[in-house]
Scaffold this active site. Structure first.
Site, PDB file in Angstrom:
ATOM      1  N   GLU A   6      62.745  43.792  20.234  1.00 27.12           N
ATOM      2  CA  GLU A   6      62.308  43.951  21.635  1.00 27.12           C
ATOM      3  C   GLU A   6      63.446  44.122  22.651  1.00 27.12           C
ATOM      4  OE1 GLU A   6      59.380  40.907  22.684  1.00 27.12           O
ATOM      5  OE2 GLU A   6      58.627  40.832  20.627  1.00 27.12           O
ATOM      6  N   CYS A  28      58.875  30.530  18.267  1.00 23.39           N
ATOM      7  CA  CYS A  28      58.607  31.551  19.294  1.00 23.39           C
ATOM      8  C   CYS A  28      59.710  32.602  19.216  1.00 23.39           C
ATOM      9  CB  CYS A  28      58.573  30.880  20.673  1.00 23.39           C
ATOM     10  SG  CYS A  28      57.897  31.928  21.989  1.00 23.39           S
ATOM     11  N   HIS A  70      63.785  26.507  21.601  1.00 18.79           N
ATOM     12  CA  HIS A  70      64.237  26.109  22.929  1.00 18.79           C
ATOM     13  C   HIS A  70      65.547  25.329  22.882  1.00 18.79           C
ATOM     14  CE1 HIS A  70      59.884  26.801  23.416  1.00 18.79           C
ATOM     15  NE2 HIS A  70      60.317  27.432  24.476  1.00 18.79           N
ATOM     16  N   ARG A 101      62.730  28.103  39.693  1.00 15.40           N
ATOM     17  CA  ARG A 101      62.226  29.259  38.946  1.00 15.40           C
ATOM     18  C   ARG A 101      61.022  29.885  39.631  1.00 15.40           C
ATOM     19  NH1 ARG A 101      63.971  29.886  33.480  1.00 15.40           N
ATOM     20  NH2 ARG A 101      65.970  28.837  33.432  1.00 15.40           N
ATOM     21  N   CYS A 102      61.090  31.189  39.815  1.00 16.19           N
ATOM     22  CA  CYS A 102      59.975  31.915  40.404  1.00 16.19           C
ATOM     23  C   CYS A 102      59.547  33.018  39.445  1.00 16.19           C
ATOM     24  CB  CYS A 102      60.391  32.542  41.723  1.00 16.19           C
ATOM     25  SG  CYS A 102      60.934  31.329  42.934  1.00 16.19           S
ATOM     26  N   GLU A 162      53.424  27.274  17.521  1.00 15.64           N
ATOM     27  CA  GLU A 162      54.514  26.326  17.737  1.00 15.64           C
ATOM     28  C   GLU A 162      54.133  24.975  17.141  1.00 15.64           C
ATOM     29  OE1 GLU A 162      55.597  24.529  21.761  1.00 15.64           O
ATOM     30  OE2 GLU A 162      55.144  23.144  20.159  1.00 15.64           O
ATOM     31  N   ASP A 198      50.481  39.290  20.723  1.00 15.90           N
ATOM     32  CA  ASP A 198      50.809  37.965  21.249  1.00 15.90           C
ATOM     33  C   ASP A 198      49.766  37.503  22.254  1.00 15.90           C
ATOM     34  OD1 ASP A 198      53.208  37.740  19.814  1.00 15.90           O
ATOM     35  OD2 ASP A 198      54.297  38.902  21.325  1.00 15.90           O
ATOM     36  N   LEU A 202      65.624  29.423  48.933  1.00 15.44           N
ATOM     37  CA  LEU A 202      65.720  28.046  48.424  1.00 15.44           C
ATOM     38  C   LEU A 202      66.256  28.035  46.991  1.00 15.44           C
ATOM     39  CD1 LEU A 202      65.297  25.058  49.012  1.00 15.44           C
ATOM     40  CD2 LEU A 202      63.000  25.241  48.064  1.00 15.44           C
ATOM     41  N   ARG A 257      63.587  34.199  48.399  1.00 12.58           N
ATOM     42  CA  ARG A 257      63.962  33.111  47.474  1.00 12.58           C
ATOM     43  C   ARG A 257      65.229  32.370  47.913  1.00 12.58           C
ATOM     44  NH1 ARG A 257      64.420  35.568  41.731  1.00 12.58           N
ATOM     45  NH2 ARG A 257      65.259  37.294  42.914  1.00 12.58           N
TER      46      ARG A 257
HETATM   47  N1  GLN Z   1      56.923  38.593  20.871  1.00 14.84           N
HETATM   48  C1  GLN Z   1      57.387  37.778  21.964  1.00 14.84           C
HETATM   49  C2  GLN Z   1      58.822  37.358  21.712  1.00 14.84           C
HETATM   50  O1  GLN Z   1      59.179  37.187  20.582  1.00 14.84           O
HETATM   51  C3  GLN Z   1      56.544  36.539  22.112  1.00 14.84           C
HETATM   52  C4  GLN Z   1      56.963  35.744  23.292  1.00 14.84           C
HETATM   53  C5  GLN Z   1      56.051  34.592  23.585  1.00 14.84           C
HETATM   54  O2  GLN Z   1      55.259  34.202  22.788  1.00 14.84           O
HETATM   55  N2  GLN Z   1      56.167  34.028  24.736  1.00 14.84           N
HETATM   56  O3  GLN Z   1      59.592  37.169  22.651  1.00 14.84           O
HETATM   57 ZN    ZN Z   2      55.735  32.057  21.813  1.00 17.46          ZN
END
Ligand code: GLN
Ligand code: ZN
Length: 772
Positions: free
Chosen positions: A501, A743, A711, A532-533, A682, A616, A17, A15
């Site tokens: 998590e 999300c 985001h 991004r990889c 979303e 998910d 680059l 990586r």
């Molecule tokens: N349960 C995951 C989280 O909350 C869902 C992530 C996702 O949908 N990309 O991070």
């Molecule tokens: Zn999500």
């Protein structure tokens, strides 16, 4: 016969680059440093391809950010907000990221999708069905095509300087005019896209002429939309385009990949160009037709070394598949990988930790070049017997391998009664039972699973992985984190909790690491976008679960609160779509195996007292096949796998699912058929507009349309969120509405997360009062 390549990974073995780009963006390195690194990578790639025996080597497969962005800057498709008197590379970076180093400190760290002095970045979309993202070209009414960026010609000159002997030559790669136009977004609207074709072709002609003047003989023109189902207008555009381009001396190799040609077969055979490249891995079923129909006086390039997956090519089988083409085309038959090697990791040789047996079944970009050479030599009557025998042995060994095949898993799959995969009672009955059990208020509030992953959490995970802390220390640290997020949710007043998590690095890796049949590489990076990889796991064998994967954490989390704690799993389709998948059985079969392993996890969670479980399916939509006529079959088995995972639980256990997008219009019936008790999606970014799918189709179960965009670091106000919920309530009855973010929150900080969730809970409470 010519041996050629369509594109080589540009990130470097390790990586390089990425690190050079990010250092330049941060202002730590100069443009000269960045250019030197880029030149070194290109030089190394040329040498690797020359050493492998590739005779026609791609140029302009290099990009600082994206090959589609390369085309845009070459063609002068630069939105006004980025234009300045003279073109420089920072313009391309602004188009991609909204900012360049000279825009000191404006905008956000992520760079993408944010306002800055230069203006917001261009949109990113997935390149066909890959995980590579391109920057969508924007066409305005005042867009004028004009050669702007001269990088292409410089890189061609740089390559040609390496041409010491007569055996190698270079072939610039361009995105074809029809595909380019097809992928572009018409922002102006006044001028229909296709009516711009003549102007666009005029500039392509100038580009080709310049390349011819530089001494180029062949140009590869990528037209992957030939693999889509095109209407007559777009089909005609191909004829118009290539008739116009046939005026130039330089020879064109039109390249199609990722799919069969379908109804575009005649069209592709009749294009007035010197040759066609065809992906015979994805397009296997149409190969014979193409070989029969394509004119023998032209070049037909056939790709049987797969550029989309990491398995060794079965050379014996490929030789058989090529026999007819060889007889008909003789030296006009060219051999190449199926598509650009951009989509596979760079070099298997650098992997030190893979099981040697598994490693012997694999082939990354560098190794694929050797396969192309091996295949071509054998066809040319100069077989490398030793290498062919080794290849044949690897292929036979894999078929009988105990590593790959697990009789117990296969027996279980065979016994699976696909007709008995529904929840015992229909949603309405389940909903009544669940209502009585959970006693949730109207507009229940929840989150999607992850909470901010602080530097501390990441460090603890890393320390544990390296052996710097004991398992007991690790568990204590994670449990402390779980206690903390429970306390915070309690304080904020959330109705349905999550454990946050903290133990998960990535939603696929976390499960893959605990499942049999999955392997992880050290350096198997593939470009996703810009710097991004991603490092997709490899599903090499029958998948099974040895022991519970999440129960320990969920159960601990539930013990900290009287509120319901959602169990949190990644769905089978998402696990599949974000991995390299075995090619010796249908994807459906592999998906079923993962789903069965998850079913066991779901039942263990339920037995441990976790009675809300979220599965998910973030990547369900992106797995849709390129041809719409193939969607039905994919959706059938995708939905079935969800049923395999979820149908074993009691009626009063509540199944949730989450999807990270909102384009549901064309798949809503399948999403409904999954029959999750509740789905979170979303929607906030589009202001609930994307709930359109729910106008014509009444989604029968509960739904949580995201009320704030995770985001962005912005904290949405109570009023904003009430506004969104009210909008949603026009389409979905209030009794079936949940309130949650878009999300997971793992990329956010607590600084904005706590106030945002506090406002979200206030919004739900206010609405409850209003209704009461
Ligand atoms: N349960 C995951 C989280 O909350 C869902 C992530 C996702 O949908 N990309 O991070
Ligand atoms: Zn999500």
């Amino acid at each position: 016969m010519t041996i050629h390549n369509l594109g080589y990974p540009r990130i470097g073995d390790f990586r390089e680059l990425k690190f050079a780009l990010e250092a330049y963006w941060k202002g730590e390195k100069t443009l000269t440093d960045l250019e030197a690194q880029a030149r070194e990578i290109r030089y190394k790639n040329f040498q690797t391809q020359i050493a492998a025996g590739i005779e026609l080597i791609p140029v302009n497969d290099f990009a600082y950010y994206d090959q589609c962005l390369n085309m845009s800057t070459l063609l002068g498709v630069i939105p006004k907000r980025f234009r300045q008197d003279e073109y420089d590379i920072d313009i391309a970076f602004r188009m991609a990221r909204g900012r360049a180093p000279s825009d000191d400190g404006i905008g956000c760290d992520e760079g993408h999708l944010c306002e800055s002095r230069a203006g917001f970045a261009g949109a990113m979309k997935k390149w066909f069905d890959t995980n590579y993202h391109y920057i969508v070209p924007e066409l305005y009414d005042d867009t004028e095509f004009k050669i702007t960026d001269t990088r292409l010609f410089n890189e061609v000159a740089e390559a040609l300087a390496l041409k010491q002997d007569g055996n190698i030559d270079f072939k610039p790669v361009l995105i074809g005019p029809v595909t380019y136009l097809y992928l572009a977004e018409n922002v102006g609207n006044a001028i229909p896209k296709l009516s711009r074709l003549p102007e666009l072709l005029a500039v392509y002609l100038q580009i080709l002429q310049k390349l011819a003047d530089q001494g180029i003989r062949w140009v590869q023109v990528d037209e992957p939309i030939l693999g889509l189902e095109l209407n007559a207008e777009w089909q005609n555009a191909f004829t118009t385009a290539y008739e116009a381009l046939s005026k130039i001396q330089v020879k064109l190799l039109v390249a199609t990949y990722f799919e069969t040609l379908g109804d575009n077969l005649d069209l592709a055979c009749e294009l007035p160009v010197a040759g066609l490249h065809y992906d015979a891995v994805r397009g296997e079923k149409q190969l014979a037709c193409l070989v029969e129909q394509y004119p023998a006086h032209k070049v037909l390039s056939i790709g049987l070394v797969e550029g989309r997956n990491i398995w060794k090519t079965d050379i014996t089988a490929a030789l058989k598949q090529l026999a007819d083409a060889k007889a008909k085309f003789a030296n006009n038959l060219w051999i190449a990988p199926s598509c650009s090697l951009l989509h596979v990791p760079v070099n298997l040789d650098v992997e030190q930790k893979l099981d040697p047996e598994l490693k012997n079944y694999l082939s990354f970009a560098k190794q694929k070049l050797d396969e192309v050479k091996l295949l071509a030599d054998a066809l040319n009557g100069k077989p490398d017997e030793k290498a062919l025998a080794d290849n044949a042995k690897a292929i036979t060994d894999k078929k009988a391998s105990k590593l790959v095949h697990n009789a117990a898993v296969q027996a279980r799959i065979a016994k699976l009664d696909e007709t008995a995969l529904n929840r015992p009672a229909p949603y309405k009955e389940r909903a009544a039972l669940q209502k009585a059990k959970f006693k949730l208020p109207l507009f229940p509030t929840t989150t999607i699973g992850s909470f901010p992953q602080t530097a501390e959490i990441r460090q603890t995970r890393l320390k544990f992985k390296k052996g710097d802390i004991s398992e007991a220390q690790y568990i204590e640290a994670m449990q402390a984190e779980i206690r903390d997020v429970c306390a915070r949710q309690e304080r904020i007043g959330i109705d349905v909790f999550v454990h946050g998590e903290p133990e998960r690095n990535d939603m696929v890796e976390y499960f893959g690491e605990q499942l049999k049949g999955y392997a992880f590489t050290q350096f198997g990076w593939v470009q996703s976008y810009g710097s991004r990889c991603v490092k997709p796991p490899i599903i090499y064998g029958d998948v099974s679960r040895e022991k519970p994967m999440t129960v320990f954490w969920s159960q601990y989390a539930q013990s900290q609160t009287a509120k319901p704690m959602k169990g949190m799993l990644s769905g089978a389709v998402t696990m599949l779509n974000w991995s390299f998948v075995r090619n010796d059985q249908p994807r459906e079969q592999t998906c079923n195996q993962i789903a069965l392993a998850l079913r066991d996890e779901v039942l263990d969670l339920e037995a441990a007292g976790i009675h809300m479980i979220q599965i998910d399916e973030a990547a369900l939509r992106e797995g849709l096949p390129l041809k719409k006529s193939d969607w039905e079959d994919y959706l059938r088995w995708a939905v079935k796998s969800f049923h395999i995972t979820t149908s074993g639980v009691a009626n009063d256990t509540q199944i949730h699912t989450h999807m990270c997008y909102s384009e549901f219009n064309d798949i809503i019936e399948s999403v409904a058929a999954m029959d999750a008790d509740c789905i979170t999606i979303e929607t906030s970014k589009s202001n609930m507009k994307l709930l359109d799918a729910f106008v014509d189709f009444e989604y029968p179960n509960e739904i949580g349309p995201g009320v704030y965009d995770i985001h962005s670091p912005n904290i949405p106000t109570v009023e904003q969120m009430i506004g969104l919920i009210e909008k949603a309530a026009k389409l979905i009855p209030a009794e079936r509405l949940w309130v949650n973010p878009d999300c997971g929150l793992k990329t956010r900080g607590w600084k904005e997360t706590e106030p945002a969730l506090t406002n979200m809970v206030q919004a739900a409470k206010k609405l409850r009062k209003q209704i009461a």
